[in-house]
Enzyme design. Structure first.
Site, mmCIF file in Angstrom:
data_model
loop_
_atom_site.group_PDB
_atom_site.id
_atom_site.type_symbol
_atom_site.label_atom_id
_atom_site.label_comp_id
_atom_site.label_asym_id
_atom_site.label_seq_id
_atom_site.Cartn_x
_atom_site.Cartn_y
_atom_site.Cartn_z
ATOM 1 N N GLU A 56 22.620 22.951 60.758
ATOM 2 C CA GLU A 56 22.351 25.005 60.600
ATOM 3 C C GLU A 56 22.787 24.745 62.047
ATOM 4 O OE1 GLU A 56 18.568 25.452 59.917
ATOM 5 O OE2 GLU A 56 18.905 27.725 59.694
ATOM 6 N N LYS B 148 22.484 32.084 54.757
ATOM 7 C CA LYS B 148 20.876 31.820 54.320
ATOM 8 C C LYS B 148 20.056 33.443 54.018
ATOM 9 C CE LYS B 148 17.906 29.408 57.436
ATOM 10 N NZ LYS B 148 17.205 29.262 58.513
ATOM 11 N N CYS C 298 18.711 24.732 55.681
ATOM 12 C CA CYS C 298 17.447 24.453 56.165
ATOM 13 C C CYS C 298 16.242 25.678 55.132
ATOM 14 C CB CYS C 298 16.972 25.111 57.806
ATOM 15 S SG CYS C 298 15.856 24.503 58.348
ATOM 16 N N VAL D 173 11.582 22.502 61.882
ATOM 17 C CA VAL D 173 10.532 22.360 62.730
ATOM 18 C C VAL D 173 9.596 21.892 62.176
ATOM 19 C CG1 VAL D 173 11.700 23.581 64.759
ATOM 20 C CG2 VAL D 173 11.067 24.864 62.525
#
Ligand code: ACM
Length: 262
Positions: free
Chosen positions: A38, A108, A141, A168
């Site tokens: 990304e 997204k 993601c 993350v």
């Protein structure tokens, strides 16, 4: 077919250097489908909407040109993230490129954390891109957190999910084994590594890029803290058989009349 990824360590805002890292890691590698992270050329941790806007491009910008160059050199269909500008709106998007052509973009749908301050949420339906006799679906993601995303792509006929990421949280890789198993599709999750301390945020990206099979097997797993590339050979036809056994089919066994998805 050979499907793979390049796990990189982008430096925020250093587009030329970030392009070069991808090229250096790839060397003379060849494949059929290649997934990049990304926002691979830009970085992730913005401090204002204006900053994100200043890095937005169309599908005729330098990221598109770079990906076209990569598609030609590797022979692969390439999927990588960028900030897409459309009128006054900007989106956290990924572009899919084949030969010298940009086939399209995916915007997204599920924005994570402060992405909601910078980007507009995706406004286009999930879509399948048919390339090299293979159906590729794209998600980005945090879209993994919503099982509907991958399920919808699978129901639309995806054989492989290209999944650029800047993860993350530590859960996605495990979750993807189940997502792929229950939909009987392959996925290439391409994450980044490194950390970015900007403004109030200090993100540590979790690496561990992964290629997952239609049976939920991990076919490739990258280190958590090093750049990495890998390609694996798959038989894409395996993703087209949705029968689990003689009696169970993962699509036709669904009892949609009893589900409430609103
Ligand atoms: C994310 O969606 N980049 C966490």
């Amino acid at each position: 077919m050979k499907i793979g990824y390049v796990q990189t360590s982008p430096i925020f805002g250093e587009i030329t250097q970030n392009f070069k890292q991808v090229e250096d890691l790839l060397g003379n590698a060849k494949g059929d489908l290649l997934v990049l992270p990304e926002l691979f050329a830009i970085g992730y941790t913005f401090i204002s909407k204006e900053e994100a806007e200043s890095m937005a491009e169309t599908t005729e910008g330098k990221t598109a040109n770079f990906l076209i160059g990569l598609a030609k050199k590797t022979g692969a269909v390439v999927v990588g993230g960028f900030i897409e500008k459309d009128g006054k709106q900007i989106y956290n998007s990924s572009m899919i490129v084949s030969g010298s052509e940009v086939l399209g973009t995916y915007r997204k749908l599920h924005l994570y954390y402060k992405e909601k301050l910078w980007f507009s949420p995706g406004n286009k339906p999930l879509e399948i891109f048919e390339v090299k006799k293979t159906k590729v679906g794209i998600m980005i993601c945090f879209d993994w957190f919503f099982p509907e995303t991958l399920r919808s792509l699978a129901l639309l006929g995806a054989d492989i999910i290209a999944h650029p990421a800047n993860l993350v949280l530590p859960y996605c890789q495990r979750a993807m084994t189940t997502r792929c198993l229950v939909n009987r599709v392959f996925a290439v999750t391409c994450n980044r590594i490194g950390n970015e301390a900007r403004g109030e945020d200090n993100f540590v990206f979790t690496g561990g890029s992964q290629i997952t099979s239609y049976k939920g097997e991990v076919l490739s797993s990258a280190p958590k803290d090093k750049p990495h590339i890998d390609f694996v050979e798959i038989d894409v036809k395996q993703a087209r058989d949705k029968n689990l056994n003689k009696y169970n089919n993962v699509f036709s066994d669904r009892r949609t009349e009893f589900y409430s998805l609103e």
